[in-house]
Enzyme design. Structure first.
Site, PDB file in Angstrom:
ATOM      1  N   LYS A 140       0.843  -1.194   0.000  1.00  0.00           N
ATOM      2  CA  LYS A 140       0.000   0.000   0.000  1.00  0.00           C
ATOM      3  C   LYS A 140       0.883   1.250   0.000  1.00  0.00           C
ATOM      4  O   LYS A 140       1.765   1.400   0.838  1.00  0.00           O
ATOM      5  CB  LYS A 140      -0.896   0.015   1.236  1.00  0.00           C
ATOM      6  CG  LYS A 140      -1.871   1.194   1.263  1.00  0.00           C
ATOM      7  CD  LYS A 140      -2.887   1.021   2.376  1.00  0.00           C
ATOM      8  CE  LYS A 140      -2.481   1.677   3.658  1.00  0.00           C
ATOM      9  NZ  LYS A 140      -2.559   3.147   3.688  1.00  0.00           N
ATOM     10  N   LYS A 189      -7.247   8.302  -0.527  1.00  0.00           N
ATOM     11  CA  LYS A 189      -8.556   8.694   0.044  1.00  0.00           C
ATOM     12  C   LYS A 189      -9.076   9.984  -0.577  1.00  0.00           C
ATOM     13  O   LYS A 189      -9.339  10.976   0.122  1.00  0.00           O
ATOM     14  CB  LYS A 189      -8.459   8.845   1.564  1.00  0.00           C
ATOM     15  CG  LYS A 189      -8.053   7.569   2.285  1.00  0.00           C
ATOM     16  CD  LYS A 189      -8.082   7.742   3.787  1.00  0.00           C
ATOM     17  CE  LYS A 189      -7.657   6.503   4.532  1.00  0.00           C
ATOM     18  NZ  LYS A 189      -6.233   6.137   4.370  1.00  0.00           N
TER      19      LYS A 189
HETATM   20  O1  C5P Z   1       0.529   1.273  11.004  1.00  0.00           O
HETATM   21  P1  C5P Z   1      -0.876   0.754  10.856  1.00  0.00           P
HETATM   22  O2  C5P Z   1      -0.939  -0.751  10.701  1.00  0.00           O
HETATM   23  O3  C5P Z   1      -1.812   1.275  11.922  1.00  0.00           O
HETATM   24  O4  C5P Z   1      -1.337   1.356   9.450  1.00  0.00           O
HETATM   25  C1  C5P Z   1      -2.614   1.303   8.986  1.00  0.00           C
HETATM   26  C2  C5P Z   1      -2.645   1.851   7.600  1.00  0.00           C
HETATM   27  O5  C5P Z   1      -3.967   1.743   7.129  1.00  0.00           O
HETATM   28  C3  C5P Z   1      -2.256   3.314   7.458  1.00  0.00           C
HETATM   29  O6  C5P Z   1      -1.506   3.416   6.254  1.00  0.00           O
HETATM   30  C4  C5P Z   1      -3.556   4.054   7.319  1.00  0.00           C
HETATM   31  O7  C5P Z   1      -3.472   5.143   6.433  1.00  0.00           O
HETATM   32  C5  C5P Z   1      -4.450   2.992   6.710  1.00  0.00           C
HETATM   33  N1  C5P Z   1      -5.877   3.124   6.954  1.00  0.00           N
HETATM   34  C6  C5P Z   1      -6.447   3.069   8.212  1.00  0.00           C
HETATM   35  N2  C5P Z   1      -7.811   3.195   8.357  1.00  0.00           N
HETATM   36  C7  C5P Z   1      -8.592   3.358   7.280  1.00  0.00           C
HETATM   37  C8  C5P Z   1      -8.012   3.401   6.002  1.00  0.00           C
HETATM   38  C9  C5P Z   1      -6.641   3.273   5.883  1.00  0.00           C
HETATM   39  O8  C5P Z   1      -5.726   2.900   9.206  1.00  0.00           O
HETATM   40  N3  C5P Z   1      -9.899   3.428   7.417  1.00  0.00           N
END
Ligand code: C5P
Length: 235
Positions: free
Chosen positions: A38, A67
């Site tokens: 991602k 987003k």
């Molecule tokens: O580091 P972590 O595992 O918390 O990262 C989660 C990732 O998922 C981040 O890149 C964040 O931008 C993304 N994300 C999120 N919640 C959402 C959509 C995307 O945490 N609803």
């Protein structure tokens, strides 16, 4: 698990790093076990499409998580800019008109609607003047997105089972807010609605997005192996 998704595509590694060189190191270090990455706001701002193209050219899938949220025409034209880069999934959010405009330029790209950020809790919704529960709002938005023609949604593992039961197998469900094992609440960072990788997939998620639990530890491969073992054990 309803769908036949390869184990190396179940975890989407969030390359939330400051520069393309670090992102490339992570890809090289993990690509023997992972095939899905991602690119989010931080890395895209640093590496633009060059880093996306580099990952795709190595044969991996990319979720471009920018987003998009703007007036319909702007979102539509932004989605059009993603075409020709071989991106598999991109994220948008907004009302019906915004989602419909984005879908006009979808091409081969699969579009996911963000429901409610996994960092949000109930009190965050109240502070923004929303009266619905998170669960109801996520379900409402996911149903709407699917009806409009979106390929799937981003939601937390906490809502995954309800969405899978209510909205069917076609919906691609991508679940961030993943934390490993026993100390799940201690290691939440800024995430609120969290779950283990295995439980999220068991609840119906197609993919889990994992960032810091892999990128901020001394042995990322061990974390990936443990999460994949949990997922594989589901059968
Ligand atoms: O580091 P972590 O595992 O918390 O990262 C989660 C990732 O998922 C981040 O890149 C964040 O931008 C993304 N994300 C999120 N919640 C959402 C959509 C995307 O945490 N609803």
């Amino acid at each position: 698990m309803a769908k036949n998704i390869p184990l190396n595509e179940r975890i989407i590694l969030a390359l939330d790093v400051a520069d393309p060189a670090t992102a490339k190191e992570f890809v090289k270090k993990t690509e023997a076990s992972l095939g899905y990455y991602k690119v989010g706001l931080q890395l895209f701002m640093a590496g633009w499409f060059d880093v996306v193209d580099w990952i795709v050219d190595r044969g991996h899938k990319v979720m471009l998580d920018l987003k998009f949220f703007d007036i319909p025409e702007t979102v539509k034209l932004a989605v059009a800019q993603i075409q020709a880069h071989g991106v598999s999934l991109a994220t948008i959010h907004g009302n019906d008109a915004i989602i419909e405009a984005a879908l006009e330029e979808r091409g081969d790209l699969q579009l996911l609607a963000v429901t409610v950020l996994t960092s949000f809790g109930e009190e965050d919704l109240r502070a923004m003047g929303m009266t619905q529960s998170i669960e109801d709002l996520v379900y409402f938005r996911a149903k709407r997105a699917l009806k409009l023609g979106c390929d799937g949604v981003v939601c937390s593992g906490v809502e995954a089972a309800k969405l899978r039961d209510g909205l069917g197998d076609k919906l691609i469900m991508v679940t961030p807010g993943i934390r490993p094992g026993a100390n799940i609440m201690d290691d939440s960072d800024d995430q609120t609605r969290i779950m283990t990788a295995g439980r999220a997939i068991a609840a119906g998620a197609d993919h889990v997005v994992v960032g810091r639990p892999i990128t901020k530890v001394s042995d990322p491969l061990a974390v990936i192996a443990a999460m994949q073992a949990e997922i594989a054990a589901l059968g």
